[in-house]
Design a protein around this motif. Sequence first.
Motif, PDB file in Angstrom:
ATOM      1  N   GLU A 110       0.830  -1.205   0.000  1.00  0.00           N
ATOM      2  CA  GLU A 110       0.000   0.000   0.000  1.00  0.00           C
ATOM      3  C   GLU A 110       0.865   1.257   0.000  1.00  0.00           C
ATOM      4  O   GLU A 110       0.563   2.235  -0.696  1.00  0.00           O
ATOM      5  N   ARG A 168       2.133   1.676  -3.524  1.00  0.00           N
ATOM      6  CA  ARG A 168       1.056   2.144  -4.408  1.00  0.00           C
ATOM      7  C   ARG A 168       0.828   3.644  -4.233  1.00  0.00           C
ATOM      8  O   ARG A 168       0.695   4.387  -5.206  1.00  0.00           O
ATOM      9  N   THR A 169       0.784   4.082  -2.977  1.00  0.00           N
ATOM     10  CA  THR A 169       0.571   5.493  -2.678  1.00  0.00           C
ATOM     11  C   THR A 169       1.714   6.338  -3.233  1.00  0.00           C
ATOM     12  O   THR A 169       1.495   7.381  -3.845  1.00  0.00           O
ATOM     13  N   TYR A 170       2.925   5.891  -3.039  1.00  0.00           N
ATOM     14  CA  TYR A 170       4.106   6.595  -3.540  1.00  0.00           C
ATOM     15  C   TYR A 170       4.053   6.717  -5.065  1.00  0.00           C
ATOM     16  O   TYR A 170       4.275   7.800  -5.625  1.00  0.00           O
ATOM     17  N   MET A 171       3.754   5.619  -5.737  1.00  0.00           N
ATOM     18  CA  MET A 171       3.726   5.613  -7.195  1.00  0.00           C
ATOM     19  C   MET A 171       2.602   6.503  -7.728  1.00  0.00           C
ATOM     20  O   MET A 171       2.800   7.249  -8.692  1.00  0.00           O
ATOM     21  N   LYS A 172       1.441   6.456  -7.105  1.00  0.00           N
ATOM     22  CA  LYS A 172       0.314   7.287  -7.539  1.00  0.00           C
ATOM     23  C   LYS A 172       0.651   8.764  -7.362  1.00  0.00           C
ATOM     24  O   LYS A 172       0.407   9.585  -8.242  1.00  0.00           O
ATOM     25  N   ARG A 173       1.225   9.118  -6.219  1.00  0.00           N
ATOM     26  CA  ARG A 173       1.590  10.504  -5.951  1.00  0.00           C
ATOM     27  C   ARG A 173       2.603  10.996  -6.981  1.00  0.00           C
ATOM     28  O   ARG A 173       2.503  12.112  -7.484  1.00  0.00           O
ATOM     29  N   ASN A 174       3.583  10.167  -7.329  1.00  0.00           N
ATOM     30  CA  ASN A 174       4.593  10.569  -8.305  1.00  0.00           C
ATOM     31  C   ASN A 174       4.005  10.692  -9.703  1.00  0.00           C
ATOM     32  O   ASN A 174       4.423  11.558 -10.469  1.00  0.00           O
ATOM     33  N   MET A 175       3.036   9.850 -10.058  1.00  0.00           N
ATOM     34  CA  MET A 175       2.399   9.965 -11.366  1.00  0.00           C
ATOM     35  C   MET A 175       1.648  11.284 -11.460  1.00  0.00           C
ATOM     36  O   MET A 175       1.730  11.980 -12.469  1.00  0.00           O
ATOM     37  N   VAL A 176       0.933  11.660 -10.414  1.00  0.00           N
ATOM     38  CA  VAL A 176       0.211  12.938 -10.393  1.00  0.00           C
ATOM     39  C   VAL A 176       1.205  14.080 -10.495  1.00  0.00           C
ATOM     40  O   VAL A 176       0.998  15.034 -11.250  1.00  0.00           O
ATOM     41  N   TYR A 177       2.297  14.002  -9.781  1.00  0.00           N
ATOM     42  CA  TYR A 177       3.324  15.046  -9.812  1.00  0.00           C
ATOM     43  C   TYR A 177       3.914  15.160 -11.217  1.00  0.00           C
ATOM     44  O   TYR A 177       4.108  16.256 -11.719  1.00  0.00           O
ATOM     45  N   ASP A 178       4.202  14.010 -11.841  1.00  0.00           N
ATOM     46  CA  ASP A 178       4.800  14.025 -13.181  1.00  0.00           C
ATOM     47  C   ASP A 178       3.854  14.645 -14.203  1.00  0.00           C
ATOM     48  O   ASP A 178       4.290  15.392 -15.080  1.00  0.00           O
TER      49      ASP A 178
END
Length: 62
Positions: free
Chosen positions: A33, A36-46
Amino acid sequence: MAKVLLSIPDKFLNQIDEVAVNEQRTRSELIREALRTYMKRNMVYDVKRSSEQADILDKLLD
Protein backbone atom coordinates in the motif's frame (compact mmCIF):
# COMPACT_ATOMS: atom_id res chain seq x y z
CA MET A 1 3.15 -13.59 -6.79
CA ALA A 2 6.80 -12.62 -6.90
CA LYS A 3 8.86 -12.22 -3.75
CA VAL A 4 11.39 -9.44 -3.20
CA LEU A 5 14.30 -9.45 -0.78
CA LEU A 6 14.59 -6.05 0.88
CA SER A 7 17.08 -4.71 3.40
CA ILE A 8 15.51 -2.48 6.06
CA PRO A 9 17.15 -1.22 9.25
CA ASP A 10 15.83 -3.03 12.33
CA LYS A 11 14.44 0.13 13.92
CA PHE A 12 12.47 1.00 10.77
CA LEU A 13 11.19 -2.57 10.47
CA ASN A 14 9.96 -2.42 14.06
CA GLN A 15 8.05 0.77 13.22
CA ILE A 16 6.55 -0.90 10.14
CA ASP A 17 5.49 -3.88 12.24
CA GLU A 18 3.88 -1.61 14.84
CA VAL A 19 1.79 0.12 12.17
CA ALA A 20 0.84 -3.22 10.63
CA VAL A 21 -0.31 -4.58 13.99
CA ASN A 22 -2.26 -1.40 14.78
CA GLU A 23 -4.00 -1.57 11.39
CA GLN A 24 -4.46 -5.35 11.59
CA ARG A 25 -2.60 -5.84 8.31
CA THR A 26 0.34 -7.92 7.28
CA ARG A 27 3.72 -6.33 6.82
CA SER A 28 3.49 -7.14 3.10
CA GLU A 29 0.07 -5.49 2.75
CA LEU A 30 1.33 -2.35 4.44
CA ILE A 31 4.45 -2.11 2.27
CA ARG A 32 2.45 -2.76 -0.93
CA GLU A 33 0.00 0.00 0.00
CA ALA A 34 2.85 2.40 0.78
CA LEU A 35 4.41 1.72 -2.62
CA ARG A 36 1.06 2.14 -4.41
CA THR A 37 0.57 5.49 -2.68
CA TYR A 38 4.11 6.60 -3.54
CA MET A 39 3.73 5.61 -7.19
CA LYS A 40 0.31 7.29 -7.54
CA ARG A 41 1.59 10.50 -5.95
CA ASN A 42 4.59 10.57 -8.30
CA MET A 43 2.40 9.96 -11.37
CA VAL A 44 0.21 12.94 -10.39
CA TYR A 45 3.32 15.05 -9.81
CA ASP A 46 4.80 14.02 -13.18
CA VAL A 47 1.59 14.93 -15.03
CA LYS A 48 1.46 18.31 -13.30
CA ARG A 49 5.14 18.96 -13.98
CA SER A 50 4.76 17.98 -17.65
CA SER A 51 1.81 20.34 -18.00
CA GLU A 52 3.77 23.19 -16.42
CA GLN A 53 6.72 22.54 -18.72
CA ALA A 54 4.42 22.49 -21.76
CA ASP A 55 2.99 25.86 -20.70
CA ILE A 56 6.50 27.31 -20.40
CA LEU A 57 7.45 25.95 -23.81
CA ASP A 58 4.27 27.41 -25.36
CA LYS A 59 5.13 30.83 -23.94
CA LEU A 60 8.69 30.60 -25.26
CA LEU A 61 7.47 29.67 -28.75
CA ASP A 62 4.94 32.53 -28.96
